[in-house]
Design a protein around this motif. Structure first.
Motif, PDB file in Angstrom:
ATOM      1  N   PHE A   1       0.826  -1.188   0.000  1.00  0.00           N
ATOM      2  CA  PHE A   1       0.000   0.000   0.000  1.00  0.00           C
ATOM      3  C   PHE A   1       0.866   1.246   0.000  1.00  0.00           C
ATOM      4  CE2 PHE A   1      -3.212  -2.969   1.403  1.00  0.00           C
ATOM      5  CZ  PHE A   1      -4.320  -2.522   0.708  1.00  0.00           C
ATOM      6  N   ASP A   2       0.445   2.229  -0.737  1.00  0.00           N
ATOM      7  CA  ASP A   2       1.124   3.516  -0.820  1.00  0.00           C
ATOM      8  C   ASP A   2       1.205   4.139   0.573  1.00  0.00           C
ATOM      9  OD1 ASP A   2       1.796   6.195  -1.222  1.00  0.00           O
ATOM     10  OD2 ASP A   2       0.503   6.415  -2.959  1.00  0.00           O
ATOM     11  N   GLN A   3       2.364   4.619   0.952  1.00  0.00           N
ATOM     12  CA  GLN A   3       2.548   5.203   2.283  1.00  0.00           C
ATOM     13  C   GLN A   3       1.740   6.487   2.479  1.00  0.00           C
ATOM     14  OE1 GLN A   3       4.278   4.068   5.119  1.00  0.00           O
ATOM     15  NE2 GLN A   3       4.144   2.200   3.923  1.00  0.00           N
ATOM     16  N   ASN A   4       1.285   7.117   1.410  1.00  0.00           N
ATOM     17  CA  ASN A   4       0.477   8.336   1.527  1.00  0.00           C
ATOM     18  C   ASN A   4      -1.008   8.053   1.360  1.00  0.00           C
ATOM     19  OD1 ASN A   4       2.653  10.137   1.932  1.00  0.00           O
ATOM     20  ND2 ASN A   4       3.127   9.988  -0.243  1.00  0.00           N
ATOM     21  N   VAL A   5      -1.395   6.802   1.453  1.00  0.00           N
ATOM     22  CA  VAL A   5      -2.781   6.422   1.194  1.00  0.00           C
ATOM     23  C   VAL A   5      -3.760   7.107   2.151  1.00  0.00           C
ATOM     24  CG1 VAL A   5      -2.791   4.339   2.637  1.00  0.00           C
ATOM     25  CG2 VAL A   5      -4.266   4.467   0.626  1.00  0.00           C
ATOM     26  N   LEU A   6      -3.374   7.353   3.380  1.00  0.00           N
ATOM     27  CA  LEU A   6      -4.290   7.987   4.323  1.00  0.00           C
ATOM     28  C   LEU A   6      -4.642   9.406   3.906  1.00  0.00           C
ATOM     29  CD1 LEU A   6      -2.753   6.770   7.696  1.00  0.00           C
ATOM     30  CD2 LEU A   6      -4.819   5.934   6.567  1.00  0.00           C
ATOM     31  N   VAL A   7      -3.702  10.099   3.324  1.00  0.00           N
ATOM     32  CA  VAL A   7      -3.966  11.460   2.845  1.00  0.00           C
ATOM     33  C   VAL A   7      -4.716  11.408   1.518  1.00  0.00           C
ATOM     34  CG1 VAL A   7      -2.899  13.611   2.071  1.00  0.00           C
ATOM     35  CG2 VAL A   7      -1.993  12.416   4.066  1.00  0.00           C
ATOM     36  N   LYS A   8      -4.293  10.543   0.619  1.00  0.00           N
ATOM     37  CA  LYS A   8      -4.928  10.451  -0.695  1.00  0.00           C
ATOM     38  C   LYS A   8      -6.395  10.036  -0.602  1.00  0.00           C
ATOM     39  CE  LYS A   8      -0.741   9.446  -3.263  1.00  0.00           C
ATOM     40  NZ  LYS A   8      -0.001   8.432  -4.014  1.00  0.00           N
ATOM     41  N   GLU A   9      -6.713   9.161   0.324  1.00  0.00           N
ATOM     42  CA  GLU A   9      -8.080   8.656   0.453  1.00  0.00           C
ATOM     43  C   GLU A   9      -8.903   9.413   1.490  1.00  0.00           C
ATOM     44  OE1 GLU A   9      -9.426   6.612  -1.574  1.00  0.00           O
ATOM     45  OE2 GLU A   9      -7.587   6.018  -2.616  1.00  0.00           O
ATOM     46  N   PHE A  10      -8.346  10.448   2.064  1.00  0.00           N
ATOM     47  CA  PHE A  10      -9.053  11.237   3.073  1.00  0.00           C
ATOM     48  C   PHE A  10     -10.266  11.923   2.471  1.00  0.00           C
ATOM     49  CE2 PHE A  10      -9.680  15.436   5.044  1.00  0.00           C
ATOM     50  CZ  PHE A  10     -10.107  15.004   6.276  1.00  0.00           C
ATOM     51  N   LYS A  11     -11.378  11.840   3.177  1.00  0.00           N
ATOM     52  CA  LYS A  11     -12.598  12.530   2.785  1.00  0.00           C
ATOM     53  C   LYS A  11     -13.014  13.395   3.974  1.00  0.00           C
ATOM     54  CE  LYS A  11     -13.707   8.866  -0.360  1.00  0.00           C
ATOM     55  NZ  LYS A  11     -12.409   8.272  -0.266  1.00  0.00           N
ATOM     56  N   PRO A  12     -13.004  14.724   3.806  1.00  0.00           N
ATOM     57  CA  PRO A  12     -13.225  15.622   4.938  1.00  0.00           C
ATOM     58  C   PRO A  12     -14.580  15.459   5.619  1.00  0.00           C
ATOM     59  CG  PRO A  12     -13.097  16.845   2.875  1.00  0.00           C
ATOM     60  CD  PRO A  12     -12.747  15.429   2.565  1.00  0.00           C
ATOM     61  N   TYR A  13     -15.508  14.772   5.009  1.00  0.00           N
ATOM     62  CA  TYR A  13     -16.823  14.557   5.617  1.00  0.00           C
ATOM     63  C   TYR A  13     -16.921  13.200   6.327  1.00  0.00           C
ATOM     64  CZ  TYR A  13     -17.130  11.993   1.265  1.00  0.00           C
ATOM     65  OH  TYR A  13     -16.857  11.136   0.227  1.00  0.00           O
ATOM     66  N   CYS A  14     -15.888  12.398   6.251  1.00  0.00           N
ATOM     67  CA  CYS A  14     -15.935  11.050   6.817  1.00  0.00           C
ATOM     68  C   CYS A  14     -15.150  10.981   8.129  1.00  0.00           C
ATOM     69  CB  CYS A  14     -15.402  10.038   5.812  1.00  0.00           C
ATOM     70  SG  CYS A  14     -15.806   8.347   6.288  1.00  0.00           S
ATOM     71  N   PHE A  15     -15.703  11.625   9.130  1.00  0.00           N
ATOM     72  CA  PHE A  15     -15.098  11.624  10.458  1.00  0.00           C
ATOM     73  C   PHE A  15     -16.214  11.900  11.459  1.00  0.00           C
ATOM     74  CE2 PHE A  15     -15.448  16.092   9.720  1.00  0.00           C
ATOM     75  CZ  PHE A  15     -15.589  16.659  10.974  1.00  0.00           C
ATOM     76  N   TYR A  16     -15.939  11.621  12.710  1.00  0.00           N
ATOM     77  CA  TYR A  16     -16.836  12.041  13.781  1.00  0.00           C
ATOM     78  C   TYR A  16     -16.027  12.224  15.050  1.00  0.00           C
ATOM     79  CZ  TYR A  16     -17.036   6.987  14.856  1.00  0.00           C
ATOM     80  OH  TYR A  16     -16.727   5.679  15.145  1.00  0.00           O
ATOM     81  N   LEU A  17     -16.607  12.977  15.958  1.00  0.00           N
ATOM     82  CA  LEU A  17     -15.940  13.281  17.220  1.00  0.00           C
ATOM     83  C   LEU A  17     -16.528  12.436  18.337  1.00  0.00           C
ATOM     84  CD1 LEU A  17     -15.933  17.185  16.928  1.00  0.00           C
ATOM     85  CD2 LEU A  17     -14.154  15.588  16.223  1.00  0.00           C
ATOM     86  N   THR A  18     -15.678  11.979  19.223  1.00  0.00           N
ATOM     87  CA  THR A  18     -16.118  11.273  20.417  1.00  0.00           C
ATOM     88  C   THR A  18     -15.658  12.090  21.622  1.00  0.00           C
ATOM     89  OG1 THR A  18     -14.113   9.957  20.731  1.00  0.00           O
ATOM     90  CG2 THR A  18     -15.784   9.051  19.232  1.00  0.00           C
TER      91      THR A  18
END
Length: 91
Positions: free
Chosen positions: A37-54
């Motif tokens: 897997f590409d080492q930058n995959v977390l940034v490349k596949e990041f979607k700013p709407y796909c998160f939540y806060l706990t």
């Protein structure tokens, strides 16, 4: 997500991505990106709407096959606020 941080998107994504790699290392889940897997995959596949806060941190969500083999399901990583509190606005 931009409104949650005191720095620009590139800066907070670098910190959050590093935190996910650290989280995976600490939890023994490094295999996610060790097999080609590409080492930058977390940034490349990041979607700013796909998160939540706990109450403890921010959870970054990724789709199946985006950052790991399909058998891993839909990976989500909870990063404690303390790991990036210097750049987090919160509330």
């Amino acid at each position: 997500m931009d409104e949650l941080f005191t720095v620009n998107r590139n800066a907070y994504m670098k910190r959050l991505s590093s935190a996910v790699y650290k989280y995976a290392e600490l939890s023994g889940e490094e295999y996610f990106w060790n097999e080609g897997f590409d080492q930058n995959v977390l940034v490349k596949e990041f979607k700013p709407y796909c998160f939540y806060l706990t109450s403890d941190g921010i959870v970054l969500c990724y789709g199946r096959y985006e950052v790991a083999p399909g058998a891993a399901g839909d990976p989500a990583f909870e990063i404690p606020y303390t790991w990036f509190e210097d750049i987090f606005i919160g509330e």
